[in-house]
Design an enzyme around this catalytic site. Structure first.
Site, PDB file in Angstrom:
ATOM      1  N   GLU A  43       0.777  -1.030   0.008  1.00 34.65           N
ATOM      2  CA  GLU A  43       0.107  -0.096   0.071  1.00 34.65           C
ATOM      3  C   GLU A  43       1.116   1.075   0.114  1.00 34.65           C
ATOM      4  O   GLU A  43       1.544   1.609   0.824  1.00 34.65           O
ATOM      5  CB  GLU A  43      -1.046  -0.021   1.167  1.00 34.65           C
ATOM      6  CG  GLU A  43      -1.779   1.365   1.414  1.00 34.65           C
ATOM      7  CD  GLU A  43      -2.669   1.351   2.703  1.00 34.65           C
ATOM      8  OE1 GLU A  43      -2.634   2.549   3.287  1.00 34.65           O
ATOM      9  OE2 GLU A  43      -2.760   0.487   3.121  1.00 34.65           O
ATOM     10  N   LYS A 134     -10.980  -0.995   6.597  1.00 34.07           N
ATOM     11  CA  LYS A 134      -9.832  -1.047   7.081  1.00 34.07           C
ATOM     12  C   LYS A 134     -10.261  -0.329   8.649  1.00 34.07           C
ATOM     13  O   LYS A 134     -10.785   0.584   8.614  1.00 34.07           O
ATOM     14  CB  LYS A 134      -9.131   0.072   6.571  1.00 34.07           C
ATOM     15  CG  LYS A 134      -7.826   0.684   7.145  1.00 34.07           C
ATOM     16  CD  LYS A 134      -6.994   1.599   6.583  1.00 34.07           C
ATOM     17  CE  LYS A 134      -5.940   2.153   7.141  1.00 34.07           C
ATOM     18  NZ  LYS A 134      -5.176   3.286   6.420  1.00 34.07           N
TER      19      LYS A 134
END
Length: 215
Positions: A43, A134
């Site tokens: 990420e 998340k």
């Protein structure tokens, strides 16, 4: 099919490295060290200078690796999300939920992973087509809170970021998360240019994941 394929790659990866760096060069070296250590989920945050270029270069480097999945993190709006997707990002991560970003990602069939802290935020995100939530920062709750979230939302897929370590990673997976995001202790050696240590730490996370999954 594209979206489902990427979601499978994220789940298979298990550990997603949240890459922050002060320069493009640092980000590229850190990402490569992480993949060399066995973590195949990257990420790349938009706090990194020239983030678009870093994403494009990583996509090119790993174009022949079916297991490596490259996404963009710290995406705060739909404009940035579109730039990331055009650069090749396979998924988009935000610290909070943004409806316009969700719509854009749905349009491009790219998974959107927004940061949520409450049941209300999670419900809103799920209504907008989000596949993985998340949990950020995970340190605010800890693994035991996963069951509390899954009681009213048993179908929710959660990826905690922040507060995940080698010591508690198994606790998170036992609690029912689909993946974990790691950053701080993994990327700490970048400050001193010790990319060998980054690789070593990535390998430790990889070994821990294999142990958790019984491989």
């Amino acid at each position: 099919m594209k979206r489902m394929s990427i979601l499978k790659k994220l789940k298979d990866a298990g550990v997603i490295a949240v890459v922050r760096a002060n320069t493009k060069e640092e980000a590229l070296k850190a990402s490569q060290a992480i993949v060399d250590g066995g973590i195949v989920g990257i990420e790349l945050t938009y706090t990194v200078p020239q983030a678009n270029d870093v994403i494009s270069e990583l996509i090119a480097i790993y174009k022949d690796r079916d297991d490596v999945v490259i996404g963009a993190g710290t995406v705060l709006d739909a404009i940035t999300a579109r730039l990331a997707i055009l650069a090749g990002a396979e998924y988009i991560v935000s610290p909070c939920f943004d409806a316009e970003t969700a719509k854009l990602c749905n349009l491009y069939q790219v998974p959107y992973l927004p940061g949520c802290l409450t049941i209300t935020e999670m419900q809103t995100a799920l209504k907008s087509g989000v596949d993985i939530i998340k949990l950020f920062p995970g340190s605010a709750f800890g693994p035991k809170m996963i069951s509390a979230f899954k009681a009213p939302l048993p179908h929710v897929n959660i990826m905690p970021t922040g507060g995940v370590s080698l010591e508690n990673m198994s606790d998170w997976f036992e609690a029912g998360v689909v993946a974990v995001g790691v950053g701080g202790n993994l990327l700490a050696p970048v400050a001193s240019g010790d990319f060998a240590k980054v690789k070593e730490t990535a390998q430790a996370y990889t070994d821990k994941l294999k142990e958790i999954r019984g491989k």
